[in-house]
Write a protein that holds these residues in place. Structure first.
Motif, PDB file in Angstrom:
ATOM      1  N   GLU A  30       0.838  -1.204   0.000  1.00  0.00           N
ATOM      2  CA  GLU A  30       0.000   0.000   0.000  1.00  0.00           C
ATOM      3  C   GLU A  30       0.874   1.254   0.000  1.00  0.00           C
ATOM      4  N   GLY A  31       1.946   1.237   0.765  1.00  0.00           N
ATOM      5  CA  GLY A  31       2.854   2.368   0.800  1.00  0.00           C
ATOM      6  C   GLY A  31       3.527   2.585  -0.546  1.00  0.00           C
ATOM      7  N   LYS A  32       3.930   1.490  -1.189  1.00  0.00           N
ATOM      8  CA  LYS A  32       4.537   1.599  -2.518  1.00  0.00           C
ATOM      9  C   LYS A  32       3.553   2.194  -3.514  1.00  0.00           C
ATOM     10  N   ALA A  33       2.296   1.773  -3.418  1.00  0.00           N
ATOM     11  CA  ALA A  33       1.271   2.274  -4.330  1.00  0.00           C
ATOM     12  C   ALA A  33       1.050   3.776  -4.127  1.00  0.00           C
ATOM     13  N   ARG A  34       1.042   4.238  -2.867  1.00  0.00           N
ATOM     14  CA  ARG A  34       0.860   5.660  -2.580  1.00  0.00           C
ATOM     15  C   ARG A  34       2.005   6.480  -3.167  1.00  0.00           C
ATOM     16  N   ILE A  35       3.247   5.974  -2.997  1.00  0.00           N
ATOM     17  CA  ILE A  35       4.408   6.690  -3.530  1.00  0.00           C
ATOM     18  C   ILE A  35       4.356   6.723  -5.049  1.00  0.00           C
ATOM     19  N   ALA A  36       3.994   5.612  -5.672  1.00  0.00           N
ATOM     20  CA  ALA A  36       3.915   5.557  -7.136  1.00  0.00           C
ATOM     21  C   ALA A  36       2.857   6.529  -7.649  1.00  0.00           C
ATOM     22  N   ALA A  37       1.699   6.594  -6.972  1.00  0.00           N
ATOM     23  CA  ALA A  37       0.638   7.498  -7.401  1.00  0.00           C
ATOM     24  C   ALA A  37       1.084   8.955  -7.270  1.00  0.00           C
ATOM     25  N   ALA A  38       1.793   9.274  -6.185  1.00  0.00           N
ATOM     26  CA  ALA A  38       2.257  10.647  -5.987  1.00  0.00           C
ATOM     27  C   ALA A  38       3.281  11.035  -7.053  1.00  0.00           C
ATOM     28  N   GLN A  39       4.182  10.092  -7.395  1.00  0.00           N
ATOM     29  CA  GLN A  39       5.188  10.384  -8.418  1.00  0.00           C
ATOM     30  C   GLN A  39       4.532  10.579  -9.783  1.00  0.00           C
ATOM     31  N   LYS A  40       3.552   9.746 -10.097  1.00  0.00           N
ATOM     32  CA  LYS A  40       2.847   9.887 -11.376  1.00  0.00           C
ATOM     33  C   LYS A  40       2.131  11.231 -11.441  1.00  0.00           C
ATOM     34  N   ALA A  41       1.589  11.681 -10.310  1.00  0.00           N
ATOM     35  CA  ALA A  41       0.925  12.982 -10.274  1.00  0.00           C
ATOM     36  C   ALA A  41       1.950  14.104 -10.516  1.00  0.00           C
ATOM     37  N   ARG A  42       3.146  13.979  -9.944  1.00  0.00           N
ATOM     38  CA  ARG A  42       4.187  14.990 -10.171  1.00  0.00           C
ATOM     39  C   ARG A  42       4.596  15.019 -11.634  1.00  0.00           C
ATOM     40  N   TRP A  43       4.759  13.829 -12.246  1.00  0.00           N
ATOM     41  CA  TRP A  43       5.126  13.777 -13.660  1.00  0.00           C
ATOM     42  C   TRP A  43       4.044  14.416 -14.539  1.00  0.00           C
ATOM     43  N   ALA A  44       2.772  14.122 -14.194  1.00  0.00           N
ATOM     44  CA  ALA A  44       1.671  14.694 -14.982  1.00  0.00           C
ATOM     45  C   ALA A  44       1.652  16.213 -14.833  1.00  0.00           C
ATOM     46  N   LYS A  45       1.892  16.703 -13.632  1.00  0.00           N
ATOM     47  CA  LYS A  45       1.904  18.140 -13.414  1.00  0.00           C
ATOM     48  C   LYS A  45       3.057  18.798 -14.191  1.00  0.00           C
ATOM     49  N   ALA A  46       4.244  18.167 -14.193  1.00  0.00           N
ATOM     50  CA  ALA A  46       5.376  18.716 -14.921  1.00  0.00           C
ATOM     51  C   ALA A  46       5.124  18.678 -16.432  1.00  0.00           C
TER      52      ALA A  46
END
Length: 84
Positions: A64-80
């Motif tokens: 679950e922690g890995k999934a949260r980190i992956a989702a946050a990173q994907k959100a940062r990439w999408a924002k960039a």
């Protein structure tokens, strides 16, 4: 140089080495122990007890922690990507 000369030289060398050995054997061993060493770390004279830490256990991450980190990173990439 003939064999006689070689044997004479060897006898002289043996006598010289025996004399050197006698001098070294006569040195007082207590005197050698009292000579202060010039280098090295000084002896620890205190009686402190030092606690030794146990090695840290390897920490594992939950899925679950890995999934949260992956989702946050994907959100940062999408924002960039959107900002470009």
């Amino acid at each position: 140089m003939n064999t006689t000369e070689i044997v004479d030289r060897l006898d002289k060398e043996i006598a010289r080495l025996r004399a050197a050995r006698a001098v070294l054997a006569s040195v007082d061993t207590d005197l050698l122990k009292r000579v202060k060493k010039g280098s090295g770390r000084p002896a620890n004279t205190s009686k402190k007890v030092v606690a030794v830490k146990a090695p840290a256990k390897k920490r594992t991450m939950s899925p679950e922690g890995k999934a949260r980190i992956a989702a946050a990173q994907k959100a940062r990439w999408a924002k960039a990507k959107k900002a470009k």
